[in-house]
Design a protein around this motif. Structure first.
Motif, PDB file in Angstrom:
ATOM      1  N   ALA A 181     -61.265   5.416-134.400  1.00 19.60           N
ATOM      2  CA  ALA A 181     -62.656   4.967-135.211  1.00 19.60           C
ATOM      3  C   ALA A 181     -62.793   5.653-136.416  1.00 19.60           C
ATOM      4  CB  ALA A 181     -63.647   4.992-134.079  1.00 19.60           C
ATOM      5  N   PRO A 182     -62.968   6.721-136.881  1.00 19.32           N
ATOM      6  CA  PRO A 182     -62.470   7.682-137.905  1.00 19.32           C
ATOM      7  C   PRO A 182     -62.119   8.790-137.426  1.00 19.32           C
ATOM      8  CG  PRO A 182     -64.532   6.568-138.454  1.00 19.32           C
ATOM      9  CD  PRO A 182     -64.378   6.102-137.060  1.00 19.32           C
ATOM     10  N   PRO A 183     -61.034   9.684-137.699  1.00 20.52           N
ATOM     11  CA  PRO A 183     -60.890  11.021-137.285  1.00 20.52           C
ATOM     12  C   PRO A 183     -62.148  11.959-137.583  1.00 20.52           C
ATOM     13  CG  PRO A 183     -59.399  10.085-138.500  1.00 20.52           C
ATOM     14  CD  PRO A 183     -60.382   9.254-138.555  1.00 20.52           C
ATOM     15  N   ALA A 194     -59.108   9.296-141.131  1.00 22.47           N
ATOM     16  CA  ALA A 194     -57.932   8.840-141.506  1.00 22.47           C
ATOM     17  C   ALA A 194     -57.334   7.385-141.026  1.00 22.47           C
ATOM     18  CB  ALA A 194     -56.789   9.578-140.933  1.00 22.47           C
ATOM     19  N   TYR A 195     -56.653   6.896-141.859  1.00 21.90           N
ATOM     20  CA  TYR A 195     -55.824   5.455-141.283  1.00 21.90           C
ATOM     21  C   TYR A 195     -54.309   6.148-140.906  1.00 21.90           C
ATOM     22  CZ  TYR A 195     -53.290   1.149-141.306  1.00 21.90           C
ATOM     23  OH  TYR A 195     -52.374   0.183-141.112  1.00 21.90           O
ATOM     24  N   ASP A 235     -49.948   9.035-143.036  1.00 22.22           N
ATOM     25  CA  ASP A 235     -51.393   8.741-142.750  1.00 22.22           C
ATOM     26  C   ASP A 235     -51.782   8.878-144.163  1.00 22.22           C
ATOM     27  OD1 ASP A 235     -51.820  11.376-143.546  1.00 22.22           O
ATOM     28  OD2 ASP A 235     -52.336  11.943-141.205  1.00 22.22           O
ATOM     29  N   MET A 236     -53.093   8.467-144.194  1.00 24.11           N
ATOM     30  CA  MET A 236     -54.051   8.590-145.575  1.00 24.11           C
ATOM     31  C   MET A 236     -55.230   9.177-144.921  1.00 24.11           C
ATOM     32  SD  MET A 236     -53.231   5.374-147.877  1.00 24.11           S
ATOM     33  CE  MET A 236     -54.310   5.985-149.338  1.00 24.11           C
ATOM     34  N   VAL A 264     -60.060  10.044-136.237  1.00 21.74           N
ATOM     35  CA  VAL A 264     -61.204  10.818-136.485  1.00 21.74           C
ATOM     36  C   VAL A 264     -61.076  12.411-136.131  1.00 21.74           C
ATOM     37  CG1 VAL A 264     -63.546  11.188-135.976  1.00 21.74           C
ATOM     38  CG2 VAL A 264     -62.867   8.925-136.489  1.00 21.74           C
ATOM     39  N   SER A 265     -61.414  13.356-136.806  1.00 22.94           N
ATOM     40  CA  SER A 265     -61.209  14.754-136.035  1.00 22.94           C
ATOM     41  C   SER A 265     -62.412  15.613-136.588  1.00 22.94           C
ATOM     42  CB  SER A 265     -59.817  15.280-136.674  1.00 22.94           C
ATOM     43  OG  SER A 265     -59.728  16.526-136.253  1.00 22.94           O
TER      44      SER A 265
END
Length: 286
Positions: free
Chosen positions: A3-5, A258-259, A242-243, A280-281
């Protein structure tokens, strides 16, 4: 990752004398870096006369898999980094739905040369040498029931050690960070499927690269590429990329979104599409 880092960094302590974002984020295996690549930077914001630390949590969700990575990192005198990281992996679709794996990762990194911030008048990058020791759990759940060891898929061992050399160059006047890492490893899918295999069982160099652009003191975007070994005939492992963006409003918190594309995983089991999705981090520390 999913889901997003999210990455976060914070807590009061140490002198917090390093520039914002120069402690790096936390990469998937627990070292200071990007999402995929380990950098030569030492985690935390403590300078050479102090210390820094963080806790982090990362979630990745691809087409058929979910990975949760979490742990702690400590930087000592901006010279030595110690990390402890846990990865929990689960299949969420297809014939292997419900199958789970995991591993514990113990890391040590030592800065041996240069300084990313204070070496602006030199072409010399900051260089660090690191070790990651990984211990893989049995693979359980779903059609496997009580589970099997990674060696049942063709891996030679269920534990292994990665050795890497990272070089990071920060070009403040160009708002640019460049990183290159050479990793000697036998790990299959980062170690989640064991180490070595029926195709190869020897240390070979794999490569990690990051290009990051700083839009401001607190916001940056980046792209990464990481090569991976092909040791198992049961898993047509591919390279990953990744981006991502990183936002750090202060030295106590950072968020990464990230993607991520991990390539094919267990392709011989029917997963013909590449495993890609959001990451998502969050990191909190000082």
């Amino acid at each position: 990752m999913f889901a997003p880092p999210l990455h976060a960094q914070g807590f009061a302590g140490g002198d917090q004398g390093k520039l914002l974002l120069t402690g790096g984020g936390t990469q998937a295996e627990g070292a200071a870096g990007g999402g995929l690549a380990a950098w030569a930077l030492i985690t935390g914001y403590g300078t050479r006369d102090s210390y820094g630390a963080n806790v982090h949590s990362t979630l990745v969700k691809t087409s058929d898999y979910r990975l949760h990575s979490y742990g702690v990192g400590v930087g000592i005198n901006d010279r030595v980094e110690l990390s402890l990281n846990r990865q929990d992996f689960k299949v969420t679709g297809g014939a292997l739905n419900g199958v789970e794996a995991g591993q514990d990762i113990f890391g040590v990194k030592v800065k041996v040369l240069g300084d990313a911030v204070y070496g602006q008048d030199s072409l010399l990058p900051q260089v660090a040498v690191g070790v990651m020791h990984k211990r893989t759990d049995d693979i359980t759940g779903g059609v496997l029931g009580a589970g099997i060891k990674a060696t049942a898929l063709g891996a030679k061992k269920d534990s292994g050690t990665d050795i890497y050399v990272a070089a990071t160059k920060l070009l403040l006047s160009q708002s640019l960070l460049l990183n290159g890492t050479v990793r000697f490893t036998k790990a299959n899918q980062f170690g989640l499927l064991g180490f070595g295999g029926d195709l190869k069982d020897e240390y070979r160099p794999e490569f990690e690269a990051t290009v990051l652009y700083l839009f401001s003191r607190s916001f940056a975007v980046a792209t990464e590429y990481r090569t991976k070994p092909r040791n198992l005939s049961a898993d047509k492992e591919q390279d990953a990329w990744d981006m991502f963006f990183v936002w750090a409003p202060n030295k106590h918190f950072s968020l990464v979104g990230a993607y991520l594309n991990l390539g094919k995983i267990l392709d011989s089991q029917g997963y013909t599409s590449k495993q890609k999705g959001p990451y998502v981090s969050v990191q909190v520390g000082f």
